[in-house]
Structures are given as structure tokens and as C-alpha cells.
Write an enzyme that holds these catalytic residues in place. Structure first.
Site, PDB file in Angstrom:
ATOM      1  CB  CYS A   1      -4.907   1.540  -3.811  1.00  0.00           C
ATOM      2  SG  CYS A   1      -6.359   0.649  -3.233  1.00  0.00           S
TER       3      CYS A   1
ATOM      4  CG  HIS B   1      -3.532   3.486  -0.554  1.00  0.00           C
ATOM      5  ND1 HIS B   1      -4.614   4.143  -0.624  1.00  0.00           N
ATOM      6  CD2 HIS B   1      -3.364   2.002  -0.681  1.00  0.00           C
ATOM      7  CE1 HIS B   1      -5.605   3.076  -0.605  1.00  0.00           C
ATOM      8  NE2 HIS B   1      -4.644   1.898  -0.675  1.00  0.00           N
TER       9      HIS B   1
ATOM     10  CG  ASN C   1      -7.824   0.942   0.941  1.00  0.00           C
ATOM     11  OD1 ASN C   1      -8.232   1.679   0.071  1.00  0.00           O
ATOM     12  ND2 ASN C   1      -7.394  -0.254   0.932  1.00  0.00           N
TER      13      ASN C   1
END
Length: 393
Positions: free
Chosen positions: A170, A319, A349
Site C-alpha cells: 500500500c 492511502h 482498500n
């Protein structure tokens, strides 16, 4: 992180000379690196590797001039998940802020999403494919174990570019963005595509309600272009990793069978047994604690390097992992909610894709305008985390 101070083939004759034009007098350290080599016909394998179209100007700044994104067609809602595991739309949305996510089907590939996102960035920047010097594909879930950047380069027609993959989960897009700026500053590159693309749905245990509710698939891209040093759009950055936290967020390769030694004499088996990657294993509480502690510190460090404070920021773009994390970081930095960019509810996500995906939507909707200053941060498996203060346009 890979950086370059100009890669030159041993078989290539190079000339290094000072650029003497008065228009560059403000930065005497800039130099031109001119390379020449024999051409190779386009149909010859590897033919593009020997060509350089223009001399390289070292010491430049970098700016973000284009963005694009792509998502799969299939949308999975919280209600859809409630038919698979014991959960509900309310349970998921209250704890995560997520309501929908997109998932690859058998008709789609991650490379295809990456290519579409990159096309959008090229079109916005009005840059042709053969003007690209480098493609950085930030992904932990490529279609091919050996990497996906080459396929994107081929399908885009970036015949003069070279490419590599960045695997930092990520945090990948932040790593790729910083790396691109270093290739421009130290290697004289002019146009670099940075693509964040991941398909974590491939490694989700769809019977585990603690993880299957979180992840989706997507791709986002930005075009990073060389510019005058005083117009540099990367104002400050900060990156970290801590392998001691690796155990809290993993998807490890494991043998298909648990027995790894001979049943007769305990000698290791050969050839080795084939492996599969496990489903994503996550300690949600530890990852949450790590993020709300480390991300604000990293952004503050980047702001300090940039000579700015939180009050100078037009937008906060994190993020997209969990709404509670986003809210906690914004509160710590004293950034009001109207300055926070988030599309978590629609996509979940999406790992390395989440920042460029949200950025693309914000730019195309008119929220983010040329000259806006954005504080952005990625964080996740590794554990890795980092931040960058960037100016759009």
C-alpha cells in the site's frame, strides 16, 4: 528504492558537457548527457533499447501533469458480502467507511487496468507514448510473477521506455513517485509514468469477514515530467520501513503440502514442492495503531522538509485503508474534513492504486486545481510507510 545517476551502456559513446545557455544560469549544476548508438529495426527483439531521442538534462525538478484511473466492471456491495459471511452493510460501513468495492472478473487483467489508467494520464498530459522514458509499475499482485511493467510498456506502445516493478504494497505509489523524481533529477529523464495497480481480491479469504470486507481492485497513474528546479512539484518527502512489523500484514508463499521432508530419512525433498501464496493475514488492531501513530509523524517530517505547515495544505490524500485511520490522521494534523480527499466508500482498500485513483477523481471533478498543494501518504505491509508533499500541475 531504485535511483539513477544516468544509466549508460558500455558500448555507447557518451558526451558530457555543460549547458551554457543563459536561460539555465540559475542552476549551474545542470549538465547535458548526450548519448548516441546504432539504431535497430522496430521488429527486432530489444530494438528500442539502443535508442535515445534527446540529450538528458540533469538536475531538473519534477511536476505532476497528468493522471488517469481504471476499475473493474464488477461491483461488490456490503449487502452482497452479507450473503457470503456473517456481516451487514451497517457493520462494515461503521467500522471501515466502505460500502462497495470493485473486483476483477475472468475477462479482465490487472495489466489491462494499468494500461487504461496510464492512457488517461498520457491524454491529460498531452504526451505521446513514445515520449515516455520510464514506466514504474507499483504493484504487489502482478499478472506475472516476474512483473507486469513490460506488458504495460508493450501494450501502450512506449517503445522508447524501460520499465520495472515496485513491490511495496500500500506504500507502493509513494515509493514510485519519489523514485520517479530521483530519476528526473539525477538521471535526466523527462517523462515518467508512475502506475499504482493491485488486485488484492486474488489473495482474499472470502470466508474471513475481518479481511474480505476491506479490499478491492483498481489502477491509477500519474505522468511525472521534468521541469525547472524552481517549479519542482515534489516539495518534501519521508519514507520508512520496519520489518519487525511484517508479521502483522502478510501473504506469504507456502508449500502446497505441509510435509517438506522425506518420510523415510528426514532428508530434504528435491525438487522443491510448488508453492502458493497464502491469503492475506492481517492483525487489524496492530496495523491501525501503527498507521495512526506513524503516518502523521511522516507527514509532519515531509512538511518540515518542504518548509510548510498543515495550514499551507490544500488537500490531505491518504492511502484509502480505513475511514477511522483517515479521520484520526486529519485530526492529528488539524486538517478540516473539507480538505480531506476520500473515495474509500466506493472502492475499499485498493492498495497501491488507492492514492492515484482518488487523485484522478479529484482532479477530473475539479476539486484539485493546478497549483494546489497536497499532503499524501501511503502505509501498509512490510511494514512500510511514507509521505510526500506535492504540488499538482
Amino acid at each position: 528504492m531504485a535511483t539513477s545517476i544516468g544509466f549508460v551502456s558500455p558500448s555507447t559513446q557518451c558526451l558530457l558537457k555543460e549547458r551554457k545557455s543563459s536561460s539555465w544560469a540559475v542552476s549551474p549544476k545542470r549538465v547535458w548527457v548526450g548519448c548516441c548508438a546504432a539504431g535497430v529495426e522496430d521488429h527486432v527483439l530489444g530494438g528500442s533499447a539502443s535508442r535515445n531521442r534527446h540529450p538528458r538534462l540533469v538536475g531538473m525538478g519534477s511536476k505532476l501533469v497528468g493522471c488517469g484511473s481504471a476499475v473493474p466492471k464488477l461491483q461488490i456491495s456490503n449487502d452482497d458480502l452479507s450473503k457470503i459471511v456473517e456481516t451487514s452493510d451497517e457493520w462494515i460501513s461503521v467500522r471501515t467507511g466502505i460500502r462497495n468495492r470493485r473486483v476483477l472478473t475472468g475477462e479482465e487483467t490487472l495489466g489491462g487496468l494499468a494500461m487504461e489508467a496510464a492512457k488517461g494520464a498520457l491524454q491529460m498530459a498531452q504526451v505521446e507514448a513514445d515520449e515516455i522514458d520510464l514506466i514504474i509499475l507499483c504493484t504487489s499482485t502482478p499478472d506475472d510473477l516476474f512483473g507486469g511493467g513490460g506488458g504495460v510498456q508493450r501494450d501502450l506502445g512506449c517503445k522508447n521506455a524501460w520499465t520495472f516493478d515496485v513491490t511495496a504494497a500500500c506504500s507502493g505509489f509513494i515509493v514510485g513517485l519519489i523514485t520517479a523524481s530521483r530519476f528526473i533529477k539525477g538521471g535526466g529523464y523527462q517523462n515518467i509514468l508512475v502506475i499504482g495497480a493491485d488486485a488484492l481480491s486474488r489473495y482474499v479469504d472470502w470466508t474471513d469477514r475481518g479481511s474480505c470486507i476491506l479490499f478491492g481492485d483498481a489502477a491509477g497513474a500519474v505522468l511525472v515530467q521534468a521541469c525547472e528546479g524552481d517549479k519542482d512539484g515534489l516539495l518534501g518527502f519521508d519514507v520508512h520501513s520496519d520489518g519487525f512489523g511484517h508479521k502483522h500484514l502478510t501473504a506469504e508463499a507456502k508449500p502446497r503440502e505441509s510435509e517438506i521432508t522425506s518420510a523415510t530419512n528426514d532428508a530434504p525433498l528435491f525438487p522443491p514442492k510448488m508453492s502458493n501464496y497464502s491469503c492475506i493475514q492481517m492483525n487489524g488492531k496492530e496495523v491501525f495503531r501503527f498507521a495512526v501513530r506513524c503516518v502523521p509523524q511522516s507527514i509532519e517530517a515531509s512538511l518540515k522538509e518542504a518548509g510548510l505547515t498543515g495550514s499551507n495544505i490544500d488537500w490531505l490524500l491518504l492511502h484509502q485503508a480505513n475511514l477511522r485511520i483517515i479521520d484520526a490522521v486529519a485530526t492529528r494534523l488539524q486538517i478540516p474534513s473539507e480538505k480531506v480527499i476520500s473515495n474509500l466508500a466506493n472502492y475499499g482498500n485498493t492498495s497501491a492504486a488507492s492514492i492515484p485513483l482518488a487523485l484522478d477523481e479529484a482532479v477530473r471533478s475539479g476539486r484539485v486545481k493546478a497549483g494546489d498543494t497536497i499532503a499524501t501518504s501511503g502505509f501498509g505491509a512490510g511494514l512500510t510507510w511514507g509521505s510526500a508533499i506535492v504540488r499538482w500541475g
